[in-house]
Motif scaffolding. Structure first.
Motif, PDB file in Angstrom:
ATOM      1  N   GLN A  47       0.832  -1.193   0.000  1.00  0.00           N
ATOM      2  CA  GLN A  47       0.000   0.000   0.000  1.00  0.00           C
ATOM      3  C   GLN A  47       0.873   1.252   0.000  1.00  0.00           C
ATOM      4  O   GLN A  47       1.913   1.307   0.652  1.00  0.00           O
ATOM      5  CB  GLN A  47      -0.920   0.001   1.222  1.00  0.00           C
ATOM      6  CG  GLN A  47      -1.953  -1.118   1.213  1.00  0.00           C
ATOM      7  CD  GLN A  47      -2.984  -0.937   0.114  1.00  0.00           C
ATOM      8  OE1 GLN A  47      -3.630   0.091   0.016  1.00  0.00           O
ATOM      9  NE2 GLN A  47      -3.136  -1.941  -0.715  1.00  0.00           N
ATOM     10  N   GLY A  48       0.420   2.272  -0.742  1.00  0.00           N
ATOM     11  CA  GLY A  48       1.092   3.554  -0.706  1.00  0.00           C
ATOM     12  C   GLY A  48       2.271   3.658  -1.648  1.00  0.00           C
ATOM     13  O   GLY A  48       2.408   2.916  -2.623  1.00  0.00           O
ATOM     14  N   SER A  49       3.154   4.607  -1.349  1.00  0.00           N
ATOM     15  CA  SER A  49       4.208   5.008  -2.276  1.00  0.00           C
ATOM     16  C   SER A  49       5.243   3.924  -2.545  1.00  0.00           C
ATOM     17  O   SER A  49       6.023   4.040  -3.485  1.00  0.00           O
ATOM     18  CB  SER A  49       4.905   6.265  -1.756  1.00  0.00           C
ATOM     19  OG  SER A  49       5.448   6.041  -0.460  1.00  0.00           O
ATOM     20  N   GLN A  62      -3.641   9.418  -5.137  1.00  0.00           N
ATOM     21  CA  GLN A  62      -2.495   9.234  -4.241  1.00  0.00           C
ATOM     22  C   GLN A  62      -2.844   9.707  -2.834  1.00  0.00           C
ATOM     23  O   GLN A  62      -2.440   9.095  -1.835  1.00  0.00           O
ATOM     24  CB  GLN A  62      -1.280   9.998  -4.754  1.00  0.00           C
ATOM     25  CG  GLN A  62      -0.668   9.429  -6.033  1.00  0.00           C
ATOM     26  CD  GLN A  62       0.592  10.181  -6.442  1.00  0.00           C
ATOM     27  OE1 GLN A  62       1.379  10.580  -5.594  1.00  0.00           O
ATOM     28  NE2 GLN A  62       0.785  10.358  -7.737  1.00  0.00           N
ATOM     29  N   GLU A  63      -3.587  10.800  -2.756  1.00  0.00           N
ATOM     30  CA  GLU A  63      -3.931  11.352  -1.442  1.00  0.00           C
ATOM     31  C   GLU A  63      -4.959  10.493  -0.716  1.00  0.00           C
ATOM     32  O   GLU A  63      -4.851  10.250   0.486  1.00  0.00           O
ATOM     33  CB  GLU A  63      -4.452  12.778  -1.608  1.00  0.00           C
ATOM     34  CG  GLU A  63      -3.368  13.759  -2.053  1.00  0.00           C
ATOM     35  CD  GLU A  63      -3.923  15.134  -2.370  1.00  0.00           C
ATOM     36  OE1 GLU A  63      -5.167  15.274  -2.441  1.00  0.00           O
ATOM     37  OE2 GLU A  63      -3.115  16.073  -2.546  1.00  0.00           O
ATOM     38  N   GLN A 100       0.188  -3.470  -7.691  1.00  0.00           N
ATOM     39  CA  GLN A 100       1.053  -2.626  -8.514  1.00  0.00           C
ATOM     40  C   GLN A 100       0.863  -1.141  -8.207  1.00  0.00           C
ATOM     41  O   GLN A 100       1.810  -0.355  -8.286  1.00  0.00           O
ATOM     42  CB  GLN A 100       0.757  -2.874  -9.999  1.00  0.00           C
ATOM     43  CG  GLN A 100       0.922  -4.314 -10.441  1.00  0.00           C
ATOM     44  CD  GLN A 100       2.352  -4.805 -10.296  1.00  0.00           C
ATOM     45  OE1 GLN A 100       3.303  -4.030 -10.421  1.00  0.00           O
ATOM     46  NE2 GLN A 100       2.526  -6.099 -10.032  1.00  0.00           N
ATOM     47  N   LEU A 101      -0.359  -0.763  -7.841  1.00  0.00           N
ATOM     48  CA  LEU A 101      -0.690   0.655  -7.691  1.00  0.00           C
ATOM     49  C   LEU A 101      -0.604   1.147  -6.255  1.00  0.00           C
ATOM     50  O   LEU A 101      -0.485   2.350  -6.026  1.00  0.00           O
ATOM     51  CB  LEU A 101      -2.102   0.900  -8.231  1.00  0.00           C
ATOM     52  CG  LEU A 101      -2.278   0.642  -9.736  1.00  0.00           C
ATOM     53  CD1 LEU A 101      -3.760   0.614 -10.096  1.00  0.00           C
ATOM     54  CD2 LEU A 101      -1.547   1.696 -10.560  1.00  0.00           C
ATOM     55  N   GLY A 102      -0.711   0.239  -5.285  1.00  0.00           N
ATOM     56  CA  GLY A 102      -0.595   0.637  -3.887  1.00  0.00           C
ATOM     57  C   GLY A 102      -1.794   1.356  -3.327  1.00  0.00           C
ATOM     58  O   GLY A 102      -1.671   2.131  -2.376  1.00  0.00           O
ATOM     59  N   VAL A 103      -2.967   1.131  -3.917  1.00  0.00           N
ATOM     60  CA  VAL A 103      -4.193   1.744  -3.431  1.00  0.00           C
ATOM     61  C   VAL A 103      -5.280   0.678  -3.311  1.00  0.00           C
ATOM     62  O   VAL A 103      -5.156  -0.416  -3.858  1.00  0.00           O
ATOM     63  CB  VAL A 103      -4.686   2.879  -4.357  1.00  0.00           C
ATOM     64  CG1 VAL A 103      -3.683   4.013  -4.403  1.00  0.00           C
ATOM     65  CG2 VAL A 103      -4.966   2.353  -5.767  1.00  0.00           C
TER      66      VAL A 103
END
Length: 318
Positions: A47-49, A62-63, A100-103
């Motif tokens: 998850q995340g960056s 992203q936020e 892959q996207l972290g969301v």
């Protein structure tokens, strides 16, 4: 669900025992509700960056670390409600993309023919609902050939043809669309299946083979109920969905699939045309998921690997 711009359309939950009830009756309860499931929380998702493609997402996502997904969770095995969650092929693919996207992919259920409107109004970021990628949907053209909206872009992730679903035993001997002349059919409103039946009705009239009467419903579950009761001779569905219903509804005693699979084409993740950054991030995430095997694993869980794509495409539908 494989067709018109305004709608779904229209490709076949414990999994076997619950499916019949969901497919024919329980699914009706979900049509306009807000049941949600969050893809990407299983399987050790990053998850995340730290995720490889997080930085390629739009700033707003992203936020929030959430992609809001519009779906119609009445369409086993593609998406349906089980134990208070939305599960199925599409949520499983979303789990693979999430790594892959972290969301988180947050699914919310509504009626199919309102999904594109919800996307265009910002209620959802994407649509994942077995939605066929068609030129009409890309261009915002409704089933009457009129401009109804800005259209959407599709990241294509699944291939499926369509099949006729009839009552077990096929009492009317239906083998093809041409056998429907003079009969009554049931179908989910706003799907490409409804369009297919309308085209067939015109053909029946032109060839003077008898009037094809079409009954359209808000959900495919209602159409299935009509066929099961004998009030209509056939429903039309994506092959994986029709096959799943035939195997599970009523313990496999309610329906059967008949005729050849036709009109094969891609399902796509629908994205607002102005949101090219999200579209491109999803395309790259799908390609990476294909490469690392998580995409195939997602399809294998639901026995639909025959519908896998080998590469992400954008707006490949016709």
């Amino acid at each position: 669900m494989t067709a018109s711009t305004s709608g779904r359309a229209a490709a076949a939950r414990s999994r076997m025992a619950a499916a019949g009830a969901i497919a024919v009756t329980g699914a009706l309860l979900l049509t306009a509700c807000g049941d949600q499931t969050e893809g990407g929380k299983e399987g050790g998702s990053v998850q995340g960056s730290a995720a490889p493609l997080f930085s390629k997402l739009p700033k707003s996502i992203q936020e929030s670390k959430v992609i809001k997904v519009g779906t119609d969770a009445t369409y086993a095995p593609m998406e349906f409600e089980e134990g208070g969650k939305i599960v199925g092929v599409d949520p499983e693919v979303a789990n693979a993309l999430s790594k892959q996207l972290g969301v988180t992919f947050q699914f919310t259920s509504g009626t199919f023919d309102g999904l594109i409107t919800g996307l265009n109004s910002g209620r959802s970021d994407v649509i994942m609902s077995a939605m066929s990628d068609t030129k009409e949907r890309q261009q915002g053209i409704d089933d009457k050939g009129k401009k109804a909206g800005p259209g959407v872009d599709f990241v294509d992730y699944f291939n499926s043809g369509v099949s006729l679903l009839v009552k077990k035993g096929n009492p009317k001997g239906i083998k093809s669309l041409d056998d429907l002349c003079g009969e009554k059919v049931a179908v989910q409103r706003g799907t490409i299946y409804e369009t297919t039946f309308k085209d067939q009705a015109k053909k029946c009239d032109k060839e003077k083979k008898g009037k094809l009467t079409i009954e359209s419903f808000d959900s495919d579950a209602e159409a299935q109920t009509r066929v099961k009761s004998g009030g209509a001779v056939a429903d039309l569905n994506d092959f994986p969905v029709a096959s799943y219903i035939a195997k599970t509804a009523g313990g496999g005693d309610d329906f059967e699939v008949t005729g050849d699979q036709t009109e094969a084409g891609p399902f796509g993740i629908a994205v607002d045309k102005d949101n090219t950054q999200l579209r491109d991030a999803l395309r790259e995430a799908l390609d990476r998921s294909i490469a690392d095997g998580s995409y195939e694993k997602a399809l294998a869980k639901w026995d639909v690997t025959d519908s896998a794509v080998d590469k992400a495409t954008v707006n490949a539908g016709s």
